[in-house]
Design an enzyme around this catalytic site. Structure first.
Site, short mmCIF file in Angstrom:
data_model
loop_
_atom_site.label_atom_id
_atom_site.label_comp_id
_atom_site.label_asym_id
_atom_site.label_seq_id
_atom_site.Cartn_x
_atom_site.Cartn_y
_atom_site.Cartn_z
N CYS A 2 0.83 -1.22 0.00
CA CYS A 2 0.00 0.00 0.00
C CYS A 2 0.87 1.27 0.00
O CYS A 2 1.95 1.28 0.55
CB CYS A 2 -0.86 0.04 1.25
SG CYS A 2 -1.78 -1.46 1.54
N ARG A 27 5.26 -0.03 -6.09
CA ARG A 27 5.19 -0.75 -4.82
C ARG A 27 4.19 -1.91 -4.88
O ARG A 27 4.24 -2.81 -4.06
CB ARG A 27 4.79 0.21 -3.70
CG ARG A 27 5.85 1.27 -3.42
CD ARG A 27 5.29 2.42 -2.65
NE ARG A 27 4.79 2.05 -1.35
CZ ARG A 27 5.46 2.15 -0.21
NH1 ARG A 27 6.68 2.63 -0.23
NH2 ARG A 27 4.93 1.80 0.93
N TRP A 74 -3.01 -2.91 -1.32
CA TRP A 74 -2.59 -4.28 -1.65
C TRP A 74 -3.31 -5.15 -0.63
O TRP A 74 -3.00 -5.11 0.56
CB TRP A 74 -1.07 -4.39 -1.51
CG TRP A 74 -0.49 -5.67 -1.99
CD1 TRP A 74 -0.24 -6.03 -3.29
CD2 TRP A 74 -0.05 -6.77 -1.19
NE1 TRP A 74 0.32 -7.27 -3.34
CE2 TRP A 74 0.46 -7.76 -2.07
CE3 TRP A 74 -0.02 -7.03 0.18
CZ2 TRP A 74 0.98 -8.97 -1.63
CZ3 TRP A 74 0.49 -8.24 0.62
CH2 TRP A 74 0.98 -9.20 -0.28
N ASN A 100 -1.81 2.03 6.11
CA ASN A 100 -0.90 0.93 5.73
C ASN A 100 -0.60 0.15 6.99
O ASN A 100 -0.40 0.75 8.05
CB ASN A 100 0.46 1.47 5.25
CG ASN A 100 0.38 2.05 3.87
OD1 ASN A 100 -0.66 2.01 3.23
ND2 ASN A 100 1.50 2.60 3.43
N GLY A 101 -0.50 -1.16 6.84
CA GLY A 101 -0.13 -1.97 8.00
C GLY A 101 -1.19 -3.00 8.30
O GLY A 101 -1.94 -3.41 7.41
N GLU A 455 18.56 -17.28 -7.09
CA GLU A 455 18.13 -15.97 -7.57
C GLU A 455 17.50 -16.09 -8.96
O GLU A 455 16.47 -15.47 -9.24
CB GLU A 455 19.34 -15.02 -7.58
CG GLU A 455 19.08 -13.62 -8.05
CD GLU A 455 18.04 -12.87 -7.23
OE1 GLU A 455 17.65 -13.33 -6.14
OE2 GLU A 455 17.59 -11.81 -7.71
N LYS A 459 13.65 -15.13 -10.01
CA LYS A 459 13.29 -14.21 -11.11
C LYS A 459 12.31 -14.88 -12.08
O LYS A 459 11.35 -14.27 -12.52
CB LYS A 459 14.53 -13.77 -11.92
CG LYS A 459 15.58 -12.93 -11.24
CD LYS A 459 15.12 -11.64 -10.70
CE LYS A 459 14.66 -11.80 -9.29
NZ LYS A 459 15.06 -10.86 -8.31
N GLU A 462 8.80 -15.15 -10.45
CA GLU A 462 8.02 -13.93 -10.23
C GLU A 462 7.76 -13.16 -11.51
O GLU A 462 6.73 -12.47 -11.62
CB GLU A 462 8.64 -13.04 -9.16
CG GLU A 462 9.98 -12.49 -9.48
CD GLU A 462 10.62 -11.75 -8.31
OE1 GLU A 462 9.91 -11.19 -7.49
OE2 GLU A 462 11.86 -11.73 -8.26
N HIS A 478 19.61 -37.07 -5.25
CA HIS A 478 19.06 -37.57 -3.97
C HIS A 478 17.55 -37.47 -3.95
O HIS A 478 16.94 -37.43 -2.87
CB HIS A 478 19.67 -36.80 -2.79
CG HIS A 478 21.12 -37.09 -2.61
ND1 HIS A 478 21.59 -38.27 -2.09
CD2 HIS A 478 22.21 -36.36 -2.95
CE1 HIS A 478 22.92 -38.25 -2.09
NE2 HIS A 478 23.31 -37.10 -2.61
N LYS A 573 6.58 -4.34 -4.04
CA LYS A 573 8.01 -4.05 -3.97
C LYS A 573 8.53 -4.07 -2.53
O LYS A 573 9.55 -4.66 -2.25
CB LYS A 573 8.29 -2.69 -4.63
CG LYS A 573 9.76 -2.31 -4.69
CD LYS A 573 10.53 -3.19 -5.67
CE LYS A 573 12.00 -2.84 -5.75
NZ LYS A 573 12.77 -3.94 -6.34
C1 F6R Z 1 12.68 -10.61 -5.55
C2 F6R Z 1 12.40 -9.50 -4.68
C3 F6R Z 1 12.02 -9.79 -3.29
C4 F6R Z 1 12.83 -8.90 -2.34
C5 F6R Z 1 12.38 -9.12 -0.89
C6 F6R Z 1 13.22 -8.32 0.07
O1 F6R Z 1 12.96 -10.18 -6.84
O2 F6R Z 1 12.47 -8.37 -5.07
O3 F6R Z 1 12.20 -11.13 -2.99
O4 F6R Z 1 14.18 -9.20 -2.51
O5 F6R Z 1 11.04 -8.78 -0.75
O6 F6R Z 1 13.14 -6.96 -0.20
P1 F6R Z 1 14.16 -5.94 0.45
O7 F6R Z 1 15.50 -6.23 -0.10
O8 F6R Z 1 13.65 -4.59 0.08
O9 F6R Z 1 14.13 -6.19 1.93
#
Ligand code: F6R
Length: 578
Positions: A2, A27, A74, A100-101, A455, A459, A462, A478, A573
């Site tokens: 949010c 976000r 959100w 928010n929260g 990683e 990617k 998501e 295994h 985000k």
């Molecule tokens: C993946 C991604 C998320 C963030 C995670 C932590 O592409 O962006 O997995 O890495 O939400 O976010 P931060 O680094 O802002 O704590």
């Protein structure tokens, strides 16, 4: 997650609010709403969808008045509906709030308020705030009503309330809220991007503080005592958030790695304090998502220079409380610096008298402010929901730190930069075309490459919504090998270093069972069905470059499958709820 924006000043509020909500779109959200004050009445419009769509349909921008609030939601409590979108009214419609929260005791409060005759319109936890303030205002002044309302709220909140008389109130606990101070005008936002276009002067509200903006701004603590807080200057670089020539922020940010990695490696950090803090201590690295994957590489590098490290997923910290002790140091990694799980780990650390160090991208974030020492990866705003340039900048930081502690690794910045830049223009169309309909991808790697496999899988999940799973290559036999048949696609990260021979044997096992293999390596092999060649570099730094093709693969798969890589469904985000 949010976003909140509020405005009070000489200009028409609604266009400023709508513009700010668009700036904070990255976000993540599902619905949007705006409320303004005009002729002592609250005008409110809200609906499900993107800011642009809802604005077009409901003409949010046309709302009159010089005072207003806006919100993108959100969904957490209650479905994605127009009613559940913010702002929420009080019964008498003299108050509207955005929040928010997460209010943990909202059901209890809602019942209490219903028993007092309040009517609720939404299923959200947030709406209780409007009714609580309304209830207290029946018998008390505004300051006491806010204090009493906040005291009754359990959980986390950043909220802004507007009153039909034109007053704005904002309060926070464990959710960020920043007041931008312009020329006779005020902005309140959950993100500096909400107002940086207009002013770089800001006040950060701390936990349990609240602000009242009437003719001017006054800030109070939770006992109602007025307090003085200093203004902070925010970096203007945040004002310039634009996709430029790129189709998406994600692609722009992937490309920015042609200088962001080198910038960290060349940066003139003062690393003495962090070195002193971690040497001869146990270092607990805490992070979520991509930052967690970067921390795994951090642990491997720091361990090679005799730093004793443990990595914890931030959301798991609460189950590992015994690790939090005064002879350990916390090193928290977070791009946003607002991830709730990470901030909670910081609280555990403080409760245990641990020193808190952090690595962030947003220098003004809650994490940076709550740390004893915070350093920045300085890679500029990352707007794409998926972490890309922040991940490699975090990894680069660990090379820098490990090398500062003991000059053990050969880090040739030009070599790395040339390799990254050359990979940014590789052609992978054919591979993307052939992988676009696969439903599962396994990514295998060993040693330092395993966090890159994690990683890459993150990617692909998501951005392209393809199930992708990373595994240490040696673990494949295994169990997961049982899944391999003619339809299986396996990506192998296999540069020529001390992992090469062992990882190559895993390729044979996959091929023998009909699986198809995409090799990412500096040496070609006839076993690969597809191949992405990466330049040969000093073996310790391969993680920094081999992740680039995986980012590009995920981005291009998303496009091929017709998904918007900047705004993956269901994701936000900054994950500011737990
Ligand atoms: C993946 C991604 C998320 C963030 C995670 C932590 O592409 O962006 O997995 O890495 O939400 O976010 P931060 O680094 O802002 O704590």
């Amino acid at each position: 997650m949010c976003s909140i924006i509020a405005y009070k000043g000489k200009n028409k509020a609604a266009p400023i609010i709508v513009d700010a909500l668009k700036k904070m779109e990255y976000r993540g959200y599902d619905s949007v709403g705006v409320a303004t004050i005009s002729r002592k009445k609250i005008l409110l419009k809200k609906g499900v969808g993107k800011v642009e769509e809802v604005n077009k349909e409901l003409k949010l921008e046309a709302l009159n008045g010089n005072v207003g609030i806006g919100h993108t939601r959100w969904a957490t409590h209650g479905g994605i509906t127009d009613y559940n979108a913010h702002p929420h009214h009080s019964c008498n419609k003299d108050i509207a709030i955005v929040h928010n929260g997460k209010i943990d005791n909202y059901e209890e409060l809602k019942n209490l308020l219903i028993n007092k005759g309040h009517e609720f319109k939404s299923e959200t936890d947030s709406e209780v705030i409007a009714h609580l303030i309304e209830e207290h205002l029946k018998n008390d002044n505004i300051i006491n009503s806010i204090i009493k309302s906040c005291n009754m709220l359990e959980g986390a909140y950043a909220f802004v309330a507007v009153f039909n008389a034109g007053t704005i109130i904002s309060a926070r606990r464990d959710e960020p809220l920043i007041i931008g101070i312009g020329n006779d005008e005020y902005y309140i936002s959950s993100d500096v991007l909400g107002f940086i276009k207009y002013t770089d002067q800001a006040i950060f509200l701390d936990n349990n503080e609240f602000a009242i903006i009437d003719k001017n701004l006054k800030i109070y603590n939770n006992e109602g005592r007025e307090i003085h807080k200093n203004k902070v200057q925010i970096a203007w670089e945040f004002a310039n958030v634009d996709k430029g020539k790129y189709a998406h922020y994600t692609l722009k940010e992937i490309n920015e790695q042609s200088y962001t990695i080198a910038r960290v490696l060349n940066a003139k950090y003062d690393l003495n304090e962090i070195k002193d803090a971690i040497i001869n201590k146990k270092v607990i690295l805490v992070a979520s998502g991509s930052s967690y994957n970067a921390s795994l590489i951090g642990k491997m590098l720091l361990s090679q220079v005799a730093i004793n490290c443990e990595v914890l997923i931030a959301s798991e910290c609460q189950y590992y409380k015994d690790v939090f002790s005064s002879n350990a140091v916390l090193l928290a990694l977070s791009q946003s610096g607002e991830t709730k799980d990470v901030l909670r780990a910081v609280s555990f650390a403080k409760e245990n008298n641990m020193k808190v160090l952090s690595l962030v991208n947003v220098k003004t974030s809650s994490l940076a402010r709550e740390s004893d020492l915070s350093l920045s990866i300085d890679c500029g705003p990352e707007i794409g929901v998926a972490a890309t340039k922040s991940f490699t900048a975090q990894v680069a930081f660990f090379y820098k730190l490990a090398n500062y502690i003991s000059n053990k690794f050969i880090i040739n910045v030009d070599e790395i930069n040339n390799a990254v830049s050359s990979l940014l223009s590789i052609g992978i169309d054919e591979i993307v075309e052939q992988l676009k309909y696969v439903s599962d991808i396994y990514i295998l790697a060993r040693g330092l490459h395993y966090p890159i496999a994690l990683e890459g899988a993150l990617k692909i999940k998501e951005l392209a919504y393809i199930h992708a799973e990373a595994m240490p290559a040696g673990e494949f036999r295994h169990g997961p090998l049982a899944l391999v048949d003619n339809n299986t696609v396996v990506i192998i990260i296999n540069p020529c270093d001390n992992t090469y021979n062992d990882t190559s044997s895993n390729i044979k096992e996959v091929k023998a069972r009909g699986g198809r293999v995409l090799g990412i390596s500096n040496v070609v092999s006839k076993e690969y069905d597809w191949f992405i060649k990466i330049p040969s570099v000093n073996s310790i730094v391969y993680p920094l470059i081999e992740v680039i093709p995986l980012q590009l693969l995920a981005y291009n798969l998303a496009l091929k499958r017709d998904y918007n890589p900047d705004y993956p469904r269901n994701l936000a985000k900054s994950v500011t709820v737990d």
